[in-house]
Design a protein around this motif. Structure first.
Motif, PDB file in Angstrom:
ATOM      1  N   ILE A   1      48.813 -24.886  47.412  1.00 19.00           N
ATOM      2  CA  ILE A   1      49.454 -25.398  48.620  1.00 19.00           C
ATOM      3  C   ILE A   1      49.803 -24.198  49.496  1.00 19.00           C
ATOM      4  CG2 ILE A   1      51.423 -26.677  49.570  1.00 19.00           C
ATOM      5  CD1 ILE A   1      49.425 -28.346  47.791  1.00 19.00           C
ATOM      6  N   ILE A   2      49.261 -24.170  50.701  1.00 14.05           N
ATOM      7  CA  ILE A   2      49.631 -23.119  51.650  1.00 14.05           C
ATOM      8  C   ILE A   2      51.066 -23.406  52.086  1.00 14.05           C
ATOM      9  CG2 ILE A   2      49.157 -22.054  53.888  1.00 14.05           C
ATOM     10  CD1 ILE A   2      46.952 -21.450  51.882  1.00 14.05           C
ATOM     11  N   PHE A   3      51.886 -22.371  52.015  1.00 19.05           N
ATOM     12  CA  PHE A   3      53.344 -22.483  52.155  1.00 19.05           C
ATOM     13  C   PHE A   3      53.758 -21.458  53.197  1.00 19.05           C
ATOM     14  CE2 PHE A   3      57.423 -21.333  49.766  1.00 19.05           C
ATOM     15  CZ  PHE A   3      58.080 -22.501  50.059  1.00 19.05           C
ATOM     16  N   SER A   4      53.850 -21.894  54.478  1.00 18.11           N
ATOM     17  CA  SER A   4      54.001 -20.915  55.543  1.00 18.11           C
ATOM     18  C   SER A   4      54.655 -21.508  56.787  1.00 18.11           C
ATOM     19  CB  SER A   4      52.612 -20.380  55.920  1.00 18.11           C
ATOM     20  OG  SER A   4      52.677 -19.462  56.974  1.00 18.11           O
ATOM     21  N   ALA A   5      55.166 -20.610  57.636  1.00 15.30           N
ATOM     22  CA  ALA A   5      55.707 -21.008  58.942  1.00 15.30           C
ATOM     23  C   ALA A   5      54.646 -20.879  60.029  1.00 15.30           C
ATOM     24  CB  ALA A   5      56.922 -20.146  59.284  1.00 15.30           C
ATOM     25  N   ASN A   6      53.454 -20.461  59.678  1.00 10.10           N
ATOM     26  CA  ASN A   6      52.360 -20.291  60.624  1.00 10.10           C
ATOM     27  C   ASN A   6      52.098 -21.597  61.371  1.00 10.10           C
ATOM     28  OD1 ASN A   6      49.526 -20.271  61.593  1.00 10.10           O
ATOM     29  ND2 ASN A   6      49.447 -18.279  60.608  1.00 10.10           N
ATOM     30  N   THR A   7      51.981 -21.497  62.690  1.00 14.01           N
ATOM     31  CA  THR A   7      51.783 -22.695  63.507  1.00 14.01           C
ATOM     32  C   THR A   7      50.406 -23.335  63.296  1.00 14.01           C
ATOM     33  OG1 THR A   7      51.072 -21.353  65.379  1.00 14.01           O
ATOM     34  CG2 THR A   7      53.401 -21.984  65.300  1.00 14.01           C
ATOM     35  N   GLU A   8      49.458 -22.588  62.768  1.00 17.14           N
ATOM     36  CA  GLU A   8      48.112 -23.110  62.516  1.00 17.14           C
ATOM     37  C   GLU A   8      47.896 -23.390  61.034  1.00 17.14           C
ATOM     38  OE1 GLU A   8      45.258 -20.472  64.269  1.00 17.14           O
ATOM     39  OE2 GLU A   8      46.221 -20.562  66.225  1.00 17.14           O
ATOM     40  N   ILE A   9      48.963 -23.737  60.337  1.00 14.85           N
ATOM     41  CA  ILE A   9      48.911 -23.902  58.880  1.00 14.85           C
ATOM     42  C   ILE A   9      47.870 -24.930  58.430  1.00 14.85           C
ATOM     43  CG2 ILE A   9      50.824 -25.547  58.838  1.00 14.85           C
ATOM     44  CD1 ILE A   9      51.696 -24.291  56.164  1.00 14.85           C
ATOM     45  N   GLU A  10      47.726 -26.012  59.172  1.00 16.34           N
ATOM     46  CA  GLU A  10      46.769 -27.051  58.785  1.00 16.34           C
ATOM     47  C   GLU A  10      45.334 -26.524  58.856  1.00 16.34           C
ATOM     48  OE1 GLU A  10      45.846 -31.765  59.582  1.00 16.34           O
ATOM     49  OE2 GLU A  10      47.369 -30.754  60.779  1.00 16.34           O
ATOM     50  N   GLN A  11      44.996 -25.817  59.940  1.00 13.18           N
ATOM     51  CA  GLN A  11      43.651 -25.269  60.092  1.00 13.18           C
ATOM     52  C   GLN A  11      43.379 -24.174  59.052  1.00 13.18           C
ATOM     53  OE1 GLN A  11      45.921 -25.603  62.501  1.00 13.18           O
ATOM     54  NE2 GLN A  11      45.027 -26.739  64.198  1.00 13.18           N
ATOM     55  N   VAL A  12      44.364 -23.326  58.804  1.00 14.97           N
ATOM     56  CA  VAL A  12      44.202 -22.263  57.805  1.00 14.97           C
ATOM     57  C   VAL A  12      44.006 -22.876  56.421  1.00 14.97           C
ATOM     58  CG1 VAL A  12      45.327 -20.309  56.669  1.00 14.97           C
ATOM     59  CG2 VAL A  12      45.519 -20.576  59.140  1.00 14.97           C
ATOM     60  N   SER A  13      44.765 -23.906  56.134  1.00 19.12           N
ATOM     61  CA  SER A  13      44.643 -24.597  54.851  1.00 19.12           C
ATOM     62  C   SER A  13      43.228 -25.139  54.644  1.00 19.12           C
ATOM     63  CB  SER A  13      45.673 -25.734  54.804  1.00 19.12           C
ATOM     64  OG  SER A  13      45.554 -26.477  53.639  1.00 19.12           O
ATOM     65  N   GLU A  14      42.680 -25.734  55.676  1.00 19.83           N
ATOM     66  CA  GLU A  14      41.310 -26.259  55.598  1.00 19.83           C
ATOM     67  C   GLU A  14      40.293 -25.133  55.422  1.00 19.83           C
ATOM     68  OE1 GLU A  14      40.351 -28.947  58.813  1.00 19.83           O
ATOM     69  OE2 GLU A  14      42.263 -30.004  58.554  1.00 19.83           O
ATOM     70  N   ARG A  15      40.428 -24.060  56.217  1.00 16.11           N
ATOM     71  CA  ARG A  15      39.490 -22.922  56.123  1.00 16.11           C
ATOM     72  C   ARG A  15      39.495 -22.294  54.735  1.00 16.11           C
ATOM     73  NH1 ARG A  15      41.550 -20.801  61.165  1.00 16.11           N
ATOM     74  NH2 ARG A  15      42.699 -19.269  59.950  1.00 16.11           N
ATOM     75  N   ALA A  16      40.675 -22.225  54.130  1.00 16.38           N
ATOM     76  CA  ALA A  16      40.824 -21.556  52.837  1.00 16.38           C
ATOM     77  C   ALA A  16      40.476 -22.471  51.663  1.00 16.38           C
ATOM     78  CB  ALA A  16      42.251 -21.042  52.685  1.00 16.38           C
ATOM     79  N   ASN A  17      40.206 -23.749  51.955  1.00 20.40           N
ATOM     80  CA  ASN A  17      39.904 -24.739  50.927  1.00 20.40           C
ATOM     81  C   ASN A  17      41.113 -25.013  50.028  1.00 20.40           C
ATOM     82  OD1 ASN A  17      38.214 -26.635  49.757  1.00 20.40           O
ATOM     83  ND2 ASN A  17      37.445 -25.209  48.232  1.00 20.40           N
ATOM     84  N   ALA A  18      42.319 -24.934  50.616  1.00 22.90           N
ATOM     85  CA  ALA A  18      43.545 -25.223  49.876  1.00 22.90           C
ATOM     86  C   ALA A  18      43.653 -26.728  49.635  1.00 22.90           C
ATOM     87  CB  ALA A  18      44.758 -24.721  50.650  1.00 22.90           C
ATOM     88  N   ASP A  19      44.543 -27.098  48.742  1.00 23.81           N
ATOM     89  CA  ASP A  19      44.721 -28.504  48.389  1.00 23.81           C
ATOM     90  C   ASP A  19      45.768 -29.202  49.255  1.00 23.81           C
ATOM     91  OD1 ASP A  19      43.077 -28.853  45.731  1.00 23.81           O
ATOM     92  OD2 ASP A  19      44.015 -26.884  45.692  1.00 23.81           O
TER      93      ASP A  19
END
Length: 123
Positions: free
Chosen positions: A80-98
């Motif tokens: 699980i990507i756990f961040s305050a980054n405003t693009e967290i959803e896109q980063v999560s998808e790019r990284a293949n996170a769950d």
């Protein structure tokens, strides 16, 4: 047996607070501030779930997630990507996170996403 959560984060306060919350729910929690060798850390801990901040020293959370998800011995572990980054959803998808959890987080949301992903890890 307690489910194990491994948290990578550059903020010691976030690590401490998150660890306390999860330990109160009977999880075993391991924390790492730095990511010198993600695969080694994972092998040592053998987590049921990883919470991965994007701002971790050296490798960064997105790259660390990709590394874990591309390795046959670790790709099954939910991240699980756990961040305050405003693009967290896109980063999560790019990284293949769950999944992802935006900071500051709601405690119930944290507990829900951890419960769902630790249950699925052993199905």
């Amino acid at each position: 047996m307690k489910k194990c959560i491994l948290i990578f984060d550059d903020d010691p306060e976030i690590l401490m607070v998150t660890k306390i919350i999860l330990e109160q729910e009977s999880y075993r929690v391991e924390t790492r501030v730095c990511c010198d060798d993600v695969i080694k850390d994972i092998a040592e801990v053998n987590p049921d779930l990883i919470l991965m901040d994007l701002r971790i020293p050296k490798i960064g959370g997105e790259q660390a997630t990709k590394l874990v998800k591309n390795k046959s011995t670790t790709k099954h572990i939910p991240i699980i990507i756990f961040s305050a980054n405003t693009e967290i959803e896109q980063v999560s998808e790019r990284a293949n996170a769950d999944g992802f959890l935006k900071k500051p987080f709601d405690v119930n949301e944290l507990l829900n996403i951890v419960a769902i992903n630790t249950t699925q890890a052993n199905v």
